[in-house]
Scaffold this motif. Sequence first.
Motif, short mmCIF file in Angstrom:
data_model
loop_
_atom_site.label_atom_id
_atom_site.label_comp_id
_atom_site.label_asym_id
_atom_site.label_seq_id
_atom_site.Cartn_x
_atom_site.Cartn_y
_atom_site.Cartn_z
N CYS A 367 -28.48 31.59 53.86
CA CYS A 367 -28.59 32.70 54.70
C CYS A 367 -27.02 33.03 54.69
O CYS A 367 -26.07 32.23 54.98
CB CYS A 367 -29.35 32.38 55.65
N THR A 368 -26.84 34.31 55.28
CA THR A 368 -25.83 35.00 55.67
C THR A 368 -26.12 35.97 56.96
O THR A 368 -27.18 36.40 56.83
CB THR A 368 -25.11 35.72 54.58
N ALA A 369 -25.21 35.76 57.91
CA ALA A 369 -25.63 36.62 59.05
C ALA A 369 -25.49 38.22 58.88
O ALA A 369 -25.66 39.20 59.43
CB ALA A 369 -24.26 36.37 60.31
N ALA A 370 -24.74 38.44 57.49
CA ALA A 370 -24.75 39.94 57.14
C ALA A 370 -25.69 40.44 56.51
O ALA A 370 -25.70 41.64 56.01
CB ALA A 370 -23.36 40.07 56.14
N SER A 371 -26.88 39.45 56.46
CA SER A 371 -28.01 40.06 55.65
C SER A 371 -29.08 40.33 56.60
O SER A 371 -29.61 39.29 57.34
CB SER A 371 -28.33 39.05 54.56
N TYR A 372 -29.88 41.54 56.87
CA TYR A 372 -30.84 41.63 57.68
C TYR A 372 -31.94 40.65 57.28
O TYR A 372 -32.78 40.26 58.03
CB TYR A 372 -31.37 43.23 57.56
N SER A 373 -32.31 40.71 56.04
CA SER A 373 -33.41 39.72 55.51
C SER A 373 -33.36 38.24 56.08
O SER A 373 -34.16 37.82 56.66
CB SER A 373 -33.38 39.75 54.05
N CYS A 374 -31.94 37.94 56.14
CA CYS A 374 -31.89 36.40 56.62
C CYS A 374 -32.09 36.57 58.48
O CYS A 374 -32.83 35.60 58.54
CB CYS A 374 -30.50 36.12 56.42
N GLU A 404 -15.32 29.46 61.53
CA GLU A 404 -15.54 29.93 62.83
C GLU A 404 -16.46 31.13 62.93
O GLU A 404 -17.17 31.31 63.95
CB GLU A 404 -14.10 30.70 63.20
N ALA A 405 -16.76 31.72 61.74
CA ALA A 405 -17.74 32.67 61.66
C ALA A 405 -19.21 32.03 62.03
O ALA A 405 -20.10 32.48 62.70
CB ALA A 405 -17.90 33.43 60.35
N MET A 406 -19.43 30.74 61.22
CA MET A 406 -20.49 30.13 61.66
C MET A 406 -20.74 29.80 63.11
O MET A 406 -21.81 29.94 63.81
CB MET A 406 -20.80 28.87 60.56
N THR A 407 -19.64 28.83 63.69
CA THR A 407 -19.68 28.58 65.11
C THR A 407 -19.85 29.60 66.10
O THR A 407 -20.59 29.70 66.85
CB THR A 407 -18.47 27.71 65.35
N GLY A 408 -19.19 30.82 65.82
CA GLY A 408 -19.41 32.12 66.45
C GLY A 408 -20.68 32.48 66.78
O GLY A 408 -21.43 32.92 67.77
N PHE A 409 -21.28 32.68 65.59
CA PHE A 409 -22.79 32.84 65.54
C PHE A 409 -23.73 32.19 66.14
O PHE A 409 -24.57 32.42 66.76
CB PHE A 409 -23.16 32.89 63.94
N LEU A 410 -23.47 30.75 65.91
CA LEU A 410 -24.34 29.92 66.77
C LEU A 410 -24.07 30.02 68.21
O LEU A 410 -25.03 29.58 68.99
CB LEU A 410 -23.99 28.37 66.04
N GLU A 411 -22.82 29.94 68.45
CA GLU A 411 -22.80 30.21 70.06
C GLU A 411 -23.62 31.40 70.83
O GLU A 411 -24.02 31.44 71.85
CB GLU A 411 -21.16 30.59 70.44
N PHE A 437 -30.08 36.56 49.27
CA PHE A 437 -30.20 35.81 50.54
C PHE A 437 -31.35 36.55 51.19
O PHE A 437 -31.82 37.72 51.14
CB PHE A 437 -29.01 36.06 51.22
N PRO A 438 -32.33 35.65 51.79
CA PRO A 438 -32.45 34.17 51.81
C PRO A 438 -32.97 33.51 50.57
O PRO A 438 -33.92 34.34 49.97
CB PRO A 438 -33.21 33.79 53.02
N THR A 439 -32.59 32.36 50.36
CA THR A 439 -33.33 31.55 49.13
C THR A 439 -33.68 30.14 49.61
O THR A 439 -32.89 29.77 50.50
CB THR A 439 -32.57 31.46 47.89
#
Length: 476
Positions: A367-374, A404-411, A437-439
């Motif tokens: 998944c990616t945070a840039a995808s609405y489907s995800c 940092e994009a992942m950790t920021g998203f999870l925060e 995405f997602p798969t």
Amino acid sequence: MIMQIRIVFILVVMFALVGTSSGHPDSVRISGHAPGYAGHDIVFHYHKDNITFTEEVFVTISVDSTESFSATAAAKDNPLYVFSNSGVHYLYMYVESGKHYQVVLPEKTPRTRWESLNPYFEGTPTHIAVLNHDDDELNNLISEFDGYYETLFGEPFLALTAQRDQQILDSVSLENERLFSGTGNDWFDDYRRYRMAFFRMMARVEASRGISDNYFRDAPVLYDNIAYMELFNQVYNNYFLFLARTARGKSIHDDINKFASYSRLMNTLQNDDVLGGDRLLEMVMLKGLHDSFYGSDFSRSALLRILDSLAVSTNYPEHAHIARNIREKTTRLMTGFRPPEINMKNREGVFVNLSDYHGEYVYLNFCTAASYSCLSEYDLLQRLDERFGEHFRIVTIFIAEEFEAMTGFLEKNDYNWDFLFYGDQPSVLKDYDIRMFPTCYFIGRDGKLLMSPAPLPSEDFERFLVRTLRSDGLIR
């Protein structure tokens, strides 16, 4: 298909040069400057072979706060083509054991949002400039030749395809020799020879059968020469289908589908006298087996049986190695087989392997945070985690350029399952054939795929999960 190579010459301010030795005859050292990469890693890969193009990590370079780096790696094949997908750049160079390469990388340029969403985005090919070697160093030779070679696909190519004028071809050949002969580097001379043969074939000066006879029959097999293998893969592409249409190869379907026989297939290929000796013949068989997995003409189980027979029967260690790579590549996403290994950092910065989950059911998703489907699936994943989290593991491969994009998203989001950072292993998208995405994939407690691909949470994955957990006695 011709890969247009754009040679990017990196202009740098030269500083004091250091010695060219790595300090150890069985290692390679790479050092230099990486603008924009301070505090980040750059991962270089190599291909385990040039039929499957399976990627393996060569070295991970950690760039310090001054944007400098130095890393040493064990030598592999010599020379070895290494590469890194870094932002908008596809960086590559050739390394040889016992040498130290001092380089300057182009300034880091992140991918756009849309480029990041494309699993098959290819950056601009950029041949890394080597500072501390003379003009006869292999990278400098190839960089100069490739620049010349690209010009041939302009006016000379058009003239040849239109006129079939032997004088044009003779002129090109003479210029090539005048500019690049006499280097004393046999690997580079072979590289030139097979690049020019590729040019002849693309210009339709010489057909595939003539190329096979003149450049492969009775010639050494150059497993690790990029130019040789590019031409080889072009000439023998889907060779089984071609041979099956001829009188000498009409039995090939029975050899594979009916008998699944390595020896029968070998005998049929020997009817094509253009293949020459056993080494080339067996290489063509490997290429044919590989290509046939991606068509519908031959039984996959029969292809696997022949591949396994070749691996144990061959007299050539290189062929056993390639056979194993083909098996690994073609079965990696088949149910009942182990999926590709993963080695990535979790939110705490600790590297995690897929094998660490052995003994547990794993719902693996990309998944990616840039995808609405995800994003729309995350709430459903959270519900699955809350209901069944003690019986199976959810693992999300988070697609982002920066850790940092992942950790920021999870925060910002209270998701408690495991997230792993894709940037540590970008090749994972190709390994898992991620096209959107997602798969998702569902992996059993024995580490083998149960569903490939698996339904999304919104596609009622829960129903299959409940049935699986009940059959294993984990829930009622």
